[in-house]
Design a protein around this motif. Structure first.
Motif, short mmCIF file in Angstrom:
data_model
loop_
_atom_site.label_atom_id
_atom_site.label_comp_id
_atom_site.label_asym_id
_atom_site.label_seq_id
_atom_site.Cartn_x
_atom_site.Cartn_y
_atom_site.Cartn_z
N GLU A 347 0.82 -1.40 -0.15
CA GLU A 347 0.13 0.10 0.04
C GLU A 347 0.88 1.34 -0.08
O GLU A 347 0.60 2.24 -0.32
CB GLU A 347 -0.89 -0.10 1.11
N ASN A 348 1.98 1.23 0.63
CA ASN A 348 2.76 2.38 0.74
C ASN A 348 3.32 2.49 -0.71
O ASN A 348 3.71 3.80 -1.33
CB ASN A 348 3.89 2.22 1.80
N ALA A 349 3.96 1.41 -1.35
CA ALA A 349 4.34 1.79 -2.59
C ALA A 349 3.38 2.21 -3.61
O ALA A 349 3.82 3.27 -4.35
CB ALA A 349 4.84 0.44 -3.32
N ALA A 350 2.20 2.10 -3.50
CA ALA A 350 1.05 2.61 -4.43
C ALA A 350 0.95 4.15 -3.78
O ALA A 350 0.95 4.90 -4.63
CB ALA A 350 -0.29 1.89 -4.19
N ARG A 351 1.01 4.25 -2.78
CA ARG A 351 0.79 5.70 -2.32
C ARG A 351 2.11 6.71 -2.72
O ARG A 351 1.94 7.73 -3.12
CB ARG A 351 0.85 5.79 -0.83
N LEU A 352 3.31 5.91 -2.51
CA LEU A 352 4.33 6.84 -3.02
C LEU A 352 4.27 6.97 -4.66
O LEU A 352 4.52 8.15 -4.99
CB LEU A 352 5.77 5.96 -2.88
N GLY A 353 3.65 6.05 -5.34
CA GLY A 353 3.55 6.30 -6.75
C GLY A 353 2.58 7.37 -7.28
O GLY A 353 2.84 7.87 -8.06
N GLU A 354 1.61 7.38 -6.39
CA GLU A 354 0.61 8.34 -6.46
C GLU A 354 0.96 9.69 -6.02
O GLU A 354 0.47 10.86 -6.69
CB GLU A 354 -0.86 7.78 -6.12
N VAL A 356 4.10 10.77 -4.52
CA VAL A 356 5.31 11.32 -4.69
C VAL A 356 6.11 11.11 -6.00
O VAL A 356 6.26 12.16 -6.74
CB VAL A 356 6.41 10.72 -3.28
N PHE A 357 6.33 9.95 -6.32
CA PHE A 357 7.08 9.92 -7.51
C PHE A 357 6.32 10.15 -8.80
O PHE A 357 6.85 10.87 -9.61
CB PHE A 357 7.39 8.27 -7.81
N GLY A 358 5.20 9.84 -9.03
CA GLY A 358 4.36 10.20 -10.17
C GLY A 358 4.21 11.58 -10.21
O GLY A 358 4.64 12.36 -11.62
N PRO A 359 3.89 12.47 -9.50
CA PRO A 359 3.64 13.97 -9.40
C PRO A 359 5.01 14.62 -9.80
O PRO A 359 5.36 15.52 -10.59
CB PRO A 359 3.01 14.48 -8.19
N GLU A 360 5.98 14.13 -9.03
CA GLU A 360 7.28 15.11 -8.89
C GLU A 360 7.91 14.73 -10.29
O GLU A 360 8.66 15.45 -10.82
CB GLU A 360 8.19 14.58 -7.73
N LEU A 361 7.73 13.40 -10.80
CA LEU A 361 8.43 13.03 -12.08
C LEU A 361 7.94 13.79 -13.38
O LEU A 361 8.53 14.32 -14.14
CB LEU A 361 8.42 11.73 -12.09
N LEU A 362 6.35 13.76 -13.10
CA LEU A 362 5.77 14.72 -14.19
C LEU A 362 6.18 16.24 -14.42
O LEU A 362 6.57 16.89 -15.04
CB LEU A 362 4.37 14.68 -13.95
N ALA A 363 6.53 16.69 -12.84
CA ALA A 363 6.88 18.28 -12.80
C ALA A 363 8.42 18.26 -13.33
O ALA A 363 8.50 19.06 -13.85
CB ALA A 363 6.78 18.57 -11.28
N MET A 364 9.10 17.43 -13.15
CA MET A 364 10.52 17.25 -13.42
C MET A 364 10.69 17.42 -15.14
O MET A 364 11.47 17.94 -15.74
CB MET A 364 11.08 16.10 -12.77
N ALA A 365 9.76 16.70 -15.57
CA ALA A 365 9.62 16.64 -17.25
C ALA A 365 9.22 17.84 -17.61
O ALA A 365 9.77 18.20 -18.90
CB ALA A 365 8.67 15.29 -17.59
N GLU A 366 8.51 18.66 -16.90
CA GLU A 366 7.99 19.99 -17.46
C GLU A 366 9.56 20.74 -17.49
O GLU A 366 9.52 21.64 -18.37
CB GLU A 366 7.19 20.64 -16.60
N ARG A 367 10.39 20.62 -16.54
CA ARG A 367 11.41 21.35 -16.46
C ARG A 367 12.65 21.15 -17.28
O ARG A 367 13.54 21.73 -17.54
CB ARG A 367 12.00 21.35 -14.89
N HIS A 368 12.72 19.59 -17.57
CA HIS A 368 13.96 19.30 -18.29
C HIS A 368 13.62 18.89 -19.91
O HIS A 368 12.95 17.81 -19.92
CB HIS A 368 14.35 17.99 -17.47
N PRO A 369 14.05 19.42 -20.55
CA PRO A 369 13.81 18.97 -21.98
C PRO A 369 14.38 17.79 -22.38
O PRO A 369 14.38 17.25 -23.57
CB PRO A 369 14.42 20.22 -22.89
N SER A 370 15.16 17.36 -21.49
CA SER A 370 15.99 16.07 -21.88
C SER A 370 15.29 14.90 -21.71
O SER A 370 15.42 13.76 -21.95
CB SER A 370 17.44 15.73 -21.17
N GLY A 376 5.51 4.75 -15.03
CA GLY A 376 5.54 3.79 -13.89
C GLY A 376 4.26 3.70 -13.11
O GLY A 376 3.12 4.23 -13.47
N ALA A 377 4.61 2.95 -12.04
CA ALA A 377 3.38 2.87 -11.02
C ALA A 377 4.25 2.30 -9.81
O ALA A 377 5.31 1.74 -9.82
CB ALA A 377 2.35 1.46 -11.52
N GLY A 378 3.61 2.72 -8.75
CA GLY A 378 4.41 2.45 -7.36
C GLY A 378 5.68 2.73 -7.17
O GLY A 378 5.93 4.06 -7.36
#
Length: 458
Positions: A347-354, A356-370, A376-378
Motif C-alpha cells: 500500500e505504501n508503494a502505491a501511495r508513493l507512486g500516486e 510522490v514519484f508520479g507527480p514529482e517526475l511529471l513536474a520534472m519532465a516539464e522542467r527538463h527538455p532531456s 511507471g507505477a508504485g
C-alpha cells in the motif's frame, strides 16, 4: 511511513573498511563478473547496508535508488527477515527438496494466498531465470507443443532458454535460432511499432499484430506466451489500457499457456502484490523471484493453475533443483511477506507512486527538455532521456550507453545516490518502505543532475 532499520544509521567500522579494501583486491584477482568485459571493470565495493542506504569501502553512504537489481523491496537488513534466517539456520539449514519442511510449506501457503485465481501450487527455483525455464517446460509438456511467443524489449533471465526468450540485445550473442522462441512487438506507446496516435489505438494494433503472429506461426504449434506484466529492465513501459486483458483473451482463445513474468514487477514493486492485479487478469502461470524475499537468500518460483498442476498429478514432472525450496530462502520469504503485510509496504508503494514519484517526475519532465517521457507505477518508474523530444532520439543508442549517460550516472553517484540505469533511461526503483524524505531527496538529486543531460538536447 518510515523505513525499518535495525539500528540508527552509523558509519562502517575501521574493520569493515579494511575488509572492503581487501575484498576489492581479491575481486580483481579472482572474481569473474557477469555481463562484462573483465579487465575494463572497476567495481564499487560495499561493506554495509541498512534500510535504503549502502556504504562503500571508503565509508561513503549512498541512497539506494536501485534496490540493487530491483530486488531489495523491503530494503537492506530488515530485522524480521534477518531474524527469520537466523532462526531457521539454528533449526534446519538445508534439506533435500523431496522432503517437506516447514519453511517451504509456509512460504508456499503465503504465496498462494497472494496469487490471483487458482494459482495455488508453487514450484520453487533458485531465481527468476530458472523459474521462466521451468514455466516454459511445464507449458510445453502440458500442451504437447514446442513454440513460445515472447516480446521484444523484454528480459526473462540469463540461462539458455530464458535468454533466448529475452527480447533485448543480451539475447543476440546467445541466439542460434533453435530455441523455439518467436518474438513479437509489444504495446509500447512512446516508441510505438504500430505508428499509433493514442493508447487505445496502440492496444488495438498491438493485439491485432499478436493475433496475426499466432495465426501465421500456427496456433497448434504454440505452447506458451511469456510476457512481463510491466517490463522492467527493458524500460518499465506500462501496457496501455486493455492490452493485458486482450493478451489473456487471445491465449485463452488459442489454447496457449499465458505465463506472466512477475520476477521484477511482483511482490509490491508496482503497487500491487502482482502487477497483473492492476488489470484483474489471472494468467495460467506466474513466475516470481527478487521481491519474494528481497534477495536475502536466492529464491524464485512458478505458481501454476490447477489445470497445469493436474497435468503432473499422475505424470512425473521431469525437472528439479538441488536447492528447490531451500529452507533458508523460504524462511526469508516468510519473513519478507510477513513484514510487507504488517508494515503495509505494498500500500505504501502505491501511495508513493500516486503522491510522490508520479507527480514529482511529471513536474520534472516539464522542467527538463532531456526527458522524453516518465512512466511507471508504485516504486517502479522510468525516466526516458532524449536528445530531441520531437524525434525522440535517445540519449544513448538502444543496446548501449553514451558519454552523456555516463556523465549523468557519475554525477548521481557523486551526489550520494546509487542509481539504476539502462541504455538511455534512469529507473526510479527504491525500496517500497523508503521514507518520503529520502524519496524526495533522491528525486532532488536526479533533478539537479539532469541539467547535465539538458545540455545535450538539440
Amino acid at each position: 511511513m518510515t523505513e525499518t532499520t535495525t539500528t540508527p544509521a552509523s558509519a562502517p567500522t575501521p574493520e569493515q573498511l579494511d575488509a572492503g579494501r581487501r575484498a576489492y583486491e581479491l575481486d580483481r584477482a579472482h572474481v569473474f563478473h557477469s555481463w562484462s568485459a573483465q579487465e575494463t571493470l572497476d567495481p564499487m565495493t560495499f561493506v554495509k547496508a541498512e534500510g535504503s542506504h549502502v556504504w562503500d569501502a571508503d565509508g561513503r553512504r549512498y541512497l539506494d535508488f536501485s534496490s540493487q537489481l530491483v530486488n531489495t523491496n523491503i530494503g537492506h537488513q530488515h530485522p524480521t527477515v534477518v531474524n527469520a534466517i537466523v532462526k531457521q539456520a539454528t533449526e534446519l539449514c538445508t534439506i533435500a527438496p523431496q522432503h517437506a519442511n516447514a519453511a517451504r510449506s509456509e512460504a508456499a501457503r503465503l504465496i498462494a494466498e497472494l496469487t490471483p485465481g487458482d494459482l495455488n501450487r508453487v514450484f520453487f527455483t533458485n531465481g527468476g531465470a530458472d523459474a521462466n525455464e521451468h514455466a516454459i517446460r511445464m507449458a510445453r509438456l502440458h500442451t504437447g507443443r514446442k513454440k513460445v511467443l515472447s516480446a521484444y524489449r523484454s528480459y526473462h533471465g540469463g540461462t539458455h532458454l530464458a535468454i533466448n526468450a529475452t527480447g533485448d540485445p543480451r539475447r543476440i550473442p546467445n541466439d542460434d535460432g533453435d530455441s523455439g522462441v518467436v518474438h513479437f512487438f509489444p504495446a509500447y506507446p512512446y516508441r510505438s511499432y504500430f505508428h499509433s496516435d493514442s493508447p487505445e489505438q496502440e492496444t488495438q494494433r498491438a493485439l491485432a499484430h499478436l493475433e496475426d503472429m499466432i495465426v501465421l506461426e500456427g496456433a497448434a504449434n504454440i505452447a506458451a506466451l511469456v510476457l512481463e506484466s510491466i517490463p522492467g529492465t527493458a524500460g518499465i513501459y506500462v501496457p496501455p489500457p486493455g492490452y493485458i486483458e486482450g493478451v489473456r483473451e487471445l491465449t485463452a482463445k488459442y489454447g496457449i499457456v499465458y505465463i506472466a513474468d512477475e520476477v521484477m514487477a511482483g511482490f509490491g514493486r508496482a503497487g500491487k502484490w502482482f502487477a497483473v492485479d492492476h488489470w484483474g487478469v489471472t494468467p495460467d502461470i506466474i513466475t516470481f523471484a527478487k521481491g519474494v524475499n528481497s534477495g536475502y537468500v536466492p529464491l524464485g518460483g512458478v505458481a501454476m493453475s490447477e489445470t497445469i498442476y493436474q497435468t503432473f498429478a499422475q505424470r512425473p514432472y521431469p525437472g528439479g533443483l538441488t536447492y528447490s525450496g531451500h529452507p533458508l530462502a523460504c524462511a526469508a520469504a516468510v519473513g519478507a511477506i510477513t513484514a510487507m503485510r504488517e508494515e503495509s509496504m505494498v500500500e505504501n508503494a502505491a501511495r508513493l507512486g500516486e503522491e510522490v514519484f508520479g507527480p514529482e517526475l511529471l513536474a520534472m519532465a516539464e522542467r527538463h527538455p532531456s526527458i522524453g517521457e516518465v512512466r511507471g507505477a508504485g516504486c517502479f518508474w522510468a525516466i526516458e532521456l532524449v536528445k530531441n523530444r520531437e524525434t525522440k532520439e535517445p540519449m544513448a543508442a538502444y543496446g548501449g550507453s553514451s558519454p552523456e549517460m555516463n556523465e549523468l550516472i557519475a554525477a548521481l553517484k557523486s551526489a550520494g545516490m546509487l542509481p539504476f540505469a539502462n541504455f538511455n533511461r534512469i529507473h526510479v526503483v527504491p525500496p517500497l518502505n523508503i521514507s518520503d524524505d529520502d524519496a524526495r531527496r533522491g528525486l532532488a538529486i536526479i533533478d539537479e543532475a539532469l541539467h547535465l543531460a539538458d545540455a545535450h538536447v538539440a
